[in-house]
Design an enzyme around this catalytic site. Sequence first.
Site, PDB file in Angstrom:
ATOM      1  N   HIS A   7      -8.323 -23.770  57.758  1.00 21.54           N
ATOM      2  CA  HIS A   7      -8.058 -23.348  56.375  1.00 21.54           C
ATOM      3  C   HIS A   7      -6.719 -23.899  55.890  1.00 21.54           C
ATOM      4  O   HIS A   7      -6.628 -24.524  54.832  1.00 21.54           O
ATOM      5  CB  HIS A   7      -8.081 -21.818  56.335  1.00 21.54           C
TER       6      HIS A   7
ATOM      7  N   HIS B 187      -8.926 -26.505  48.241  1.00 18.45           N
ATOM      8  CA  HIS B 187      -9.430 -26.143  49.581  1.00 18.45           C
ATOM      9  C   HIS B 187     -10.916 -25.817  49.515  1.00 18.45           C
ATOM     10  O   HIS B 187     -11.719 -26.316  50.308  1.00 18.45           O
ATOM     11  CB  HIS B 187      -8.657 -24.930  50.123  1.00 18.45           C
TER      12      HIS B 187
ATOM     13  N   HIS C 248      -5.668 -23.651  46.426  1.00 18.72           N
ATOM     14  CA  HIS C 248      -6.775 -23.006  47.140  1.00 18.72           C
ATOM     15  C   HIS C 248      -8.136 -23.411  46.570  1.00 18.72           C
ATOM     16  O   HIS C 248      -9.128 -23.458  47.299  1.00 18.72           O
ATOM     17  CB  HIS C 248      -6.625 -21.481  47.141  1.00 18.72           C
TER      18      HIS C 248
ATOM     19  N   ASP D  28      -1.316 -22.592  54.994  1.00 16.45           N
ATOM     20  CA  ASP D  28      -1.841 -21.618  54.035  1.00 16.45           C
ATOM     21  C   ASP D  28      -0.700 -21.050  53.183  1.00 16.45           C
ATOM     22  O   ASP D  28      -0.801 -20.952  51.959  1.00 16.45           O
ATOM     23  CB  ASP D  28      -2.540 -20.500  54.822  1.00 16.45           C
TER      24      ASP D  28
HETATM   25 ZN   LIG Z   1      -5.430 -19.066  52.076  1.00 17.66          ZN
END
Ligand SMILES: [Zn+2]
Length: 382
Positions: A286, A269, A266, A181
Site C-alpha cells: 500500500h 494508489h 491515495h 503511506d
Molecule cells: Zn493509506
Amino acid sequence: MPMIDTRIKVMAAPNRYVFGPGAVKELGRRKQLLGTKAFVLGGTRSINAIEDDMKADFAEHGLNMVHVEKGVRYCTKPEIDRLAGKVKEVGADFVVGVGGGSIMDLAKAVASVEYGAGVPIALINTIPSTDAPCSALSVQYDAKHAVEAVLFYYRSPDLVIVPTDVTVQAPVKWLVAGMGDALATRFEAEAVAISYSGNALIDGGRPPSAATKLAQFCYENLINYGYLAKLANEKQAITDAYENVAMANTLLSGLGFESGGLAAAHAIHDGLTNSPGRFQAPKPEHGDLVAIGTIAQLIMENQPKALLEEVINFCLTVGLPTTLAEIGTTYDDLEMCASATCNPAHPYAHNNPYPLTVARLVDALIATDAIGTAYRDKFMRR
Ligand SMILES: [Zn+2]
C-alpha cells in the site's frame, strides 16, 4: 463524497490509543470499553507473537478468548461475512484484530454495526505498515486484490494498541511501507484544506486546522527521523526515533488523513491497484503505491524543485519506490489506472485545488517516472 456544509468542521479519533513496549498487556484493564468474550482474528505469525502475553493479561482480568481465528489475510466481502457470522455463532461480545493494515481493516469491518457483528473492537497493531488502526473506515478488496469499495463507519475503534516491542520485530520493509503511506498525509490534508473539500469521515465536514497540523507534524517526523528509525529497526532497537516514526505511521497519519482528508495521492494508489504487473514479485505494498501517488500529486500541484527533491530523496534514503517499474506498472497501464482514479464517483480523488483529469494524471505519472528515475540514478552513483 456528498456536498458538505463548509461551515462545519469535524474531528475524530479512536477512543483510546495505547503505545509502547509491553502494551499488549494493556487490554485487560480496559475491558469496560470492550466486553469479556473475545473473538481474536489475525495473521498466524502476528497472533503467535503476542499470544502468551495476551493469555496472561486475559487471565489476570477475567477475560475469555472464545475463538481464535489465525491465518486470515485480506479484507474482502466474503471474508467479512464469514467472520462476522462466526462472531455471532460463538457468542463473542468483542473483536480483537491482530496484525497489519489489511487485518485492521478486516477486523473493523467484522466488528462494525454497518457490515458485521455490531460489537466493540480492539486493534493490536503488530506491523506499523499503514495508518489503518486509527481510522473509522476499511478498504475492501476484490478477489484480484484491486480496491473494490471503501467502507465507512460511524464509530471509531474503541481501543488501539501498538506494542513497540512487537512492532520492532517485524521486518523493516513494513516500517518503510508505513512511511510511504504516512508521506502522503500532509500533502493530502493541505490539498483538502485549500480546496475547501471534506475530510474522510462518513459524517465529516471540513478539516479542523488541528487535523491539518497533525498531518504536517506527521511529515516532520518522517523527514527528521525516518532514516534513523529504519536503521534502528534493522537491529530491532527501540529508540525514540523509531517510536516517533511508528507513531507517525499509525496515529499521526491516521488522524491526519481521516480528519484532515484524502486527496489525489491515495486516489492514485487506488487506480494503480488495477495494473496487472503489480502481482509480480516483489509485490508492492500500500505504502509503495501511495509514495508514487504522493510524487505525482506534488507534480500536479506544480510544487517547486526543493520540495520535490526533499520528498524524492526521502523515498530513496528509506527505500521507497520513485519509479513505475518498482511498483510493477508500465506506461501501457497508465490510461486504465488513471481512468479508475478519475472516476467522478471516487470519494476523494477530486479533493484538489485543480481539476483532476485522466490526461493530466497520465502526464503526471510519466513525469513522476522520469524525475524519479533521474534522481534514483544520481542516488545510486553516490
Ligand atoms: Zn493509506
